[in-house]
Design a protein around this motif. Sequence first.
Motif, PDB file in Angstrom:
ATOM      1  N   GLU A 113       0.834  -1.206   0.000  1.00  0.00           N
ATOM      2  CA  GLU A 113       0.000   0.000   0.000  1.00  0.00           C
ATOM      3  C   GLU A 113       0.868   1.255   0.000  1.00  0.00           C
ATOM      4  O   GLU A 113       0.556   2.241  -0.678  1.00  0.00           O
ATOM      5  CB  GLU A 113      -0.915  -0.009   1.227  1.00  0.00           C
ATOM      6  CG  GLU A 113      -1.996   1.052   1.192  1.00  0.00           C
ATOM      7  CD  GLU A 113      -3.014   0.873   2.292  1.00  0.00           C
ATOM      8  OE1 GLU A 113      -4.156   1.331   2.135  1.00  0.00           O
ATOM      9  OE2 GLU A 113      -2.668   0.265   3.326  1.00  0.00           O
ATOM     10  N   SER A 114       1.980   1.215   0.743  1.00  0.00           N
ATOM     11  CA  SER A 114       2.874   2.373   0.750  1.00  0.00           C
ATOM     12  C   SER A 114       3.527   2.557  -0.617  1.00  0.00           C
ATOM     13  O   SER A 114       3.731   3.696  -1.069  1.00  0.00           O
ATOM     14  CB  SER A 114       3.947   2.219   1.830  1.00  0.00           C
ATOM     15  OG  SER A 114       4.860   1.182   1.510  1.00  0.00           O
ATOM     16  N   GLN A 115       3.832   1.454  -1.314  1.00  0.00           N
ATOM     17  CA  GLN A 115       4.360   1.553  -2.678  1.00  0.00           C
ATOM     18  C   GLN A 115       3.351   2.218  -3.602  1.00  0.00           C
ATOM     19  O   GLN A 115       3.712   3.053  -4.444  1.00  0.00           O
ATOM     20  CB  GLN A 115       4.684   0.155  -3.215  1.00  0.00           C
ATOM     21  CG  GLN A 115       5.965  -0.456  -2.684  1.00  0.00           C
ATOM     22  CD  GLN A 115       6.241  -1.785  -3.350  1.00  0.00           C
ATOM     23  OE1 GLN A 115       5.882  -2.837  -2.845  1.00  0.00           O
ATOM     24  NE2 GLN A 115       6.878  -1.728  -4.498  1.00  0.00           N
ATOM     25  N   LEU A 116       2.080   1.821  -3.455  1.00  0.00           N
ATOM     26  CA  LEU A 116       1.037   2.410  -4.293  1.00  0.00           C
ATOM     27  C   LEU A 116       0.942   3.913  -4.065  1.00  0.00           C
ATOM     28  O   LEU A 116       0.827   4.692  -5.018  1.00  0.00           O
ATOM     29  CB  LEU A 116      -0.304   1.738  -3.994  1.00  0.00           C
ATOM     30  CG  LEU A 116      -1.527   2.352  -4.687  1.00  0.00           C
ATOM     31  CD1 LEU A 116      -1.408   2.212  -6.202  1.00  0.00           C
ATOM     32  CD2 LEU A 116      -2.811   1.702  -4.188  1.00  0.00           C
ATOM     33  N   VAL A 117       0.993   4.324  -2.800  1.00  0.00           N
ATOM     34  CA  VAL A 117       0.904   5.748  -2.472  1.00  0.00           C
ATOM     35  C   VAL A 117       2.030   6.521  -3.149  1.00  0.00           C
ATOM     36  O   VAL A 117       1.807   7.606  -3.714  1.00  0.00           O
ATOM     37  CB  VAL A 117       0.960   5.940  -0.936  1.00  0.00           C
ATOM     38  CG1 VAL A 117       1.103   7.426  -0.590  1.00  0.00           C
ATOM     39  CG2 VAL A 117      -0.300   5.378  -0.290  1.00  0.00           C
ATOM     40  N   VAL A 118       3.253   5.973  -3.130  1.00  0.00           N
ATOM     41  CA  VAL A 118       4.390   6.632  -3.769  1.00  0.00           C
ATOM     42  C   VAL A 118       4.188   6.703  -5.273  1.00  0.00           C
ATOM     43  O   VAL A 118       4.438   7.730  -5.904  1.00  0.00           O
ATOM     44  CB  VAL A 118       5.704   5.898  -3.430  1.00  0.00           C
ATOM     45  CG1 VAL A 118       6.863   6.438  -4.275  1.00  0.00           C
ATOM     46  CG2 VAL A 118       6.024   6.045  -1.944  1.00  0.00           C
TER      47      VAL A 118
ATOM     48  N   GLY B  95       2.177   9.412  -6.608  1.00  0.00           N
ATOM     49  CA  GLY B  95       2.743  10.750  -6.524  1.00  0.00           C
ATOM     50  C   GLY B  95       2.847  11.322  -5.130  1.00  0.00           C
ATOM     51  O   GLY B  95       3.217  12.489  -4.961  1.00  0.00           O
ATOM     52  N   ASN B  96       2.522  10.524  -4.114  1.00  0.00           N
ATOM     53  CA  ASN B  96       2.558  11.007  -2.733  1.00  0.00           C
ATOM     54  C   ASN B  96       3.726  10.351  -1.992  1.00  0.00           C
ATOM     55  O   ASN B  96       3.531   9.559  -1.069  1.00  0.00           O
ATOM     56  CB  ASN B  96       1.241  10.725  -2.019  1.00  0.00           C
ATOM     57  CG  ASN B  96       0.059  11.348  -2.727  1.00  0.00           C
ATOM     58  OD1 ASN B  96       0.098  12.519  -3.105  1.00  0.00           O
ATOM     59  ND2 ASN B  96      -0.989  10.568  -2.926  1.00  0.00           N
ATOM     60  N   ARG B  97       4.959  10.672  -2.409  1.00  0.00           N
ATOM     61  CA  ARG B  97       6.125   9.983  -1.861  1.00  0.00           C
ATOM     62  C   ARG B  97       6.283  10.223  -0.364  1.00  0.00           C
ATOM     63  O   ARG B  97       6.600   9.308   0.396  1.00  0.00           O
ATOM     64  CB  ARG B  97       7.389  10.410  -2.602  1.00  0.00           C
ATOM     65  CG  ARG B  97       8.638   9.668  -2.132  1.00  0.00           C
ATOM     66  CD  ARG B  97       9.745   9.746  -3.131  1.00  0.00           C
ATOM     67  NE  ARG B  97       9.931  11.098  -3.656  1.00  0.00           N
ATOM     68  CZ  ARG B  97      10.608  11.384  -4.755  1.00  0.00           C
ATOM     69  NH1 ARG B  97      11.155  10.398  -5.468  1.00  0.00           N
ATOM     70  NH2 ARG B  97      10.749  12.630  -5.165  1.00  0.00           N
TER      71      ARG B  97
ATOM     72  N   GLY C  62       3.909   8.027   1.508  1.00  0.00           N
ATOM     73  CA  GLY C  62       4.322   6.634   1.440  1.00  0.00           C
ATOM     74  C   GLY C  62       5.489   6.347   2.362  1.00  0.00           C
ATOM     75  O   GLY C  62       5.518   5.308   3.046  1.00  0.00           O
ATOM     76  N   ILE C  63       6.459   7.262   2.406  1.00  0.00           N
ATOM     77  CA  ILE C  63       7.611   7.099   3.299  1.00  0.00           C
ATOM     78  C   ILE C  63       7.162   7.110   4.754  1.00  0.00           C
ATOM     79  O   ILE C  63       7.598   6.287   5.568  1.00  0.00           O
ATOM     80  CB  ILE C  63       8.648   8.212   3.034  1.00  0.00           C
ATOM     81  CG1 ILE C  63       9.336   7.988   1.688  1.00  0.00           C
ATOM     82  CG2 ILE C  63       9.682   8.259   4.158  1.00  0.00           C
ATOM     83  CD1 ILE C  63      10.305   9.087   1.296  1.00  0.00           C
ATOM     84  N   GLU C  64       6.272   8.033   5.076  1.00  0.00           N
ATOM     85  CA  GLU C  64       5.784   8.128   6.457  1.00  0.00           C
ATOM     86  C   GLU C  64       5.087   6.835   6.880  1.00  0.00           C
ATOM     87  O   GLU C  64       5.304   6.339   7.997  1.00  0.00           O
ATOM     88  CB  GLU C  64       4.824   9.310   6.577  1.00  0.00           C
ATOM     89  CG  GLU C  64       4.308   9.531   7.992  1.00  0.00           C
ATOM     90  CD  GLU C  64       3.351  10.715   8.092  1.00  0.00           C
ATOM     91  OE1 GLU C  64       2.737  10.883   9.162  1.00  0.00           O
ATOM     92  OE2 GLU C  64       3.231  11.472   7.097  1.00  0.00           O
ATOM     93  N   GLN C  65       4.274   6.280   5.995  1.00  0.00           N
ATOM     94  CA  GLN C  65       3.575   5.028   6.301  1.00  0.00           C
ATOM     95  C   GLN C  65       4.567   3.891   6.541  1.00  0.00           C
ATOM     96  O   GLN C  65       4.428   3.103   7.472  1.00  0.00           O
ATOM     97  CB  GLN C  65       2.628   4.660   5.158  1.00  0.00           C
ATOM     98  CG  GLN C  65       1.417   5.554   5.027  1.00  0.00           C
ATOM     99  CD  GLN C  65       0.531   5.154   3.867  1.00  0.00           C
ATOM    100  OE1 GLN C  65       0.595   4.031   3.376  1.00  0.00           O
ATOM    101  NE2 GLN C  65      -0.313   6.074   3.414  1.00  0.00           N
ATOM    102  N   LEU C  66       5.591   3.819   5.680  1.00  0.00           N
ATOM    103  CA  LEU C  66       6.530   2.706   5.764  1.00  0.00           C
ATOM    104  C   LEU C  66       7.440   2.831   6.979  1.00  0.00           C
ATOM    105  O   LEU C  66       7.752   1.831   7.633  1.00  0.00           O
ATOM    106  CB  LEU C  66       7.365   2.637   4.481  1.00  0.00           C
ATOM    107  CG  LEU C  66       8.053   1.286   4.203  1.00  0.00           C
ATOM    108  CD1 LEU C  66       7.055   0.149   4.254  1.00  0.00           C
ATOM    109  CD2 LEU C  66       8.733   1.322   2.848  1.00  0.00           C
ATOM    110  N   VAL C  67       7.864   4.040   7.307  1.00  0.00           N
ATOM    111  CA  VAL C  67       8.692   4.256   8.493  1.00  0.00           C
ATOM    112  C   VAL C  67       7.909   3.852   9.743  1.00  0.00           C
ATOM    113  O   VAL C  67       8.451   3.215  10.665  1.00  0.00           O
ATOM    114  CB  VAL C  67       9.152   5.728   8.583  1.00  0.00           C
ATOM    115  CG1 VAL C  67       9.784   6.013   9.951  1.00  0.00           C
ATOM    116  CG2 VAL C  67      10.149   6.040   7.476  1.00  0.00           C
ATOM    117  N   SER C  68       6.640   4.229   9.786  1.00  0.00           N
ATOM    118  CA  SER C  68       5.793   3.863  10.926  1.00  0.00           C
ATOM    119  C   SER C  68       5.639   2.344  11.021  1.00  0.00           C
ATOM    120  O   SER C  68       5.698   1.768  12.112  1.00  0.00           O
ATOM    121  CB  SER C  68       4.424   4.529  10.782  1.00  0.00           C
ATOM    122  OG  SER C  68       3.557   4.100  11.799  1.00  0.00           O
ATOM    123  N   LEU C  69       5.447   1.703   9.878  1.00  0.00           N
ATOM    124  CA  LEU C  69       5.265   0.247   9.855  1.00  0.00           C
ATOM    125  C   LEU C  69       6.532  -0.470  10.280  1.00  0.00           C
ATOM    126  O   LEU C  69       6.475  -1.508  10.952  1.00  0.00           O
ATOM    127  CB  LEU C  69       4.850  -0.193   8.448  1.00  0.00           C
ATOM    128  CG  LEU C  69       4.672  -1.695   8.218  1.00  0.00           C
ATOM    129  CD1 LEU C  69       3.562  -2.251   9.104  1.00  0.00           C
ATOM    130  CD2 LEU C  69       4.361  -1.962   6.749  1.00  0.00           C
TER     131      LEU C  69
END
Length: 444
Positions: A369-374, A377-379, A382-389
Amino acid sequence: MTIGEKIRDIRIKRGLTQADLGGDLVTPSMISQIEADRAKPSYPLLTELANRLGMPVEYFMNELDDQFLFSAQLGVAMYQTAVGQPEAALTQLESIENTPEQGLNHQEYILTLAQTYRKLKRYNEATSHLEHLREIAYRTQDKRLLFLVCRECGYVEADRGNTEGALHEWTRALEYGEALSQSDTMASLDLTVCLTELLLQMDRLTTTTTTTGSHGGRLNDRPYLEKASKLTAETPDLRAVSDLLITDAISAVHKDPSKAKVLAERANTLLTFARLVEQVIVVQARMTEADRPSYEEPWQHAALAMTSIYPDVFLTTECDQIEHLLGMGQIDTVPNRISRVKEFLNVLGKQQNICQDIRDVSFRIRILESQLVVMQGNRDDGIEQLVSLLGEFTEPSHQELRVKACALLVLWYGELRDTEKVLYYCKLMEESMVTEGQGTPFLL
């Protein structure tokens, strides 16, 4: 002495051949299997054999009771291992008293123990038990046992990350499986399930690249998938599976009545299950029509019912497809697919005893899902989601997921030219790889 040993001992003392003892009840081959403890006589059959041997059936009963108790405990452990409860399975296996030291029961016990150790990631113990069984199989030229041992050894190697070793073991298992398909040593449905599972695993190993994690190739370029398609063509639905079970039962009626009984019972149980699934779907559909919507759609009930034993197979396949679409840049249908998986995980989350594989899928879908967000166009999001995860990966089984997450963050921070963050996540990725014993990260 076991039941088989007692029957053989008394038969020889009475001067009877296996054909004399079997008479019009069972074939000499069946008597041979019973005496070798490769088959268990039903109570009615044991009573008839006891009469022909001039012995009271009670002479065998204590041993029979012990075998029934053993079979029940082993069956429970098999189920617990299959549904992702290896700790409970090991407790069950260790509680069995007087485990058999030879024969079919011994083989089934050791094989189940090896599978349980594998699920617990105790690979050395699993391998030790499997090599013991392999020695027995080679000595007796038991193709069924060789098939099962190679199949399980392949899973051990795959779990260890040894792709070449896994494919080697599974290739040998396929060879033994093809030989078994020409005999009646294994029920055809059981063999079909095992072979299809192997072929799907081999297809996944040979079509997943370490750089993109995507799948590709036409069907004729994926021989394992093509073979799996042919194997499952005759069993597209529950009715077809039930019909196959009954066909096997009919063919076994005169050669092996006890086997025929088991197959017929399985067919009837499956039909009962199919009727229940149909009724659940109809109830949910009518509730929706009556403006009393249930908490999930009928398709979710069907999917949950049909994948209740191994739901991770369905979910992993969905994640593979999402990964493939992301790798190809085809993201239009990805949001709906992710939503479906998350809804299904939500339904499963309401159940107890969810296996670790399902928990890992929930983390994997969040990475996707974070890849999809990036890619949308919302990098930064996506980074924030992945760092949290990333902070939630606390168990040893999460290390591969940690490596994937770090690899993505290295890529994204690299595009932002944030050298400090790139070095930080490179180091974290390296530490995770050492912990897991991996030589190379599995990049998305």
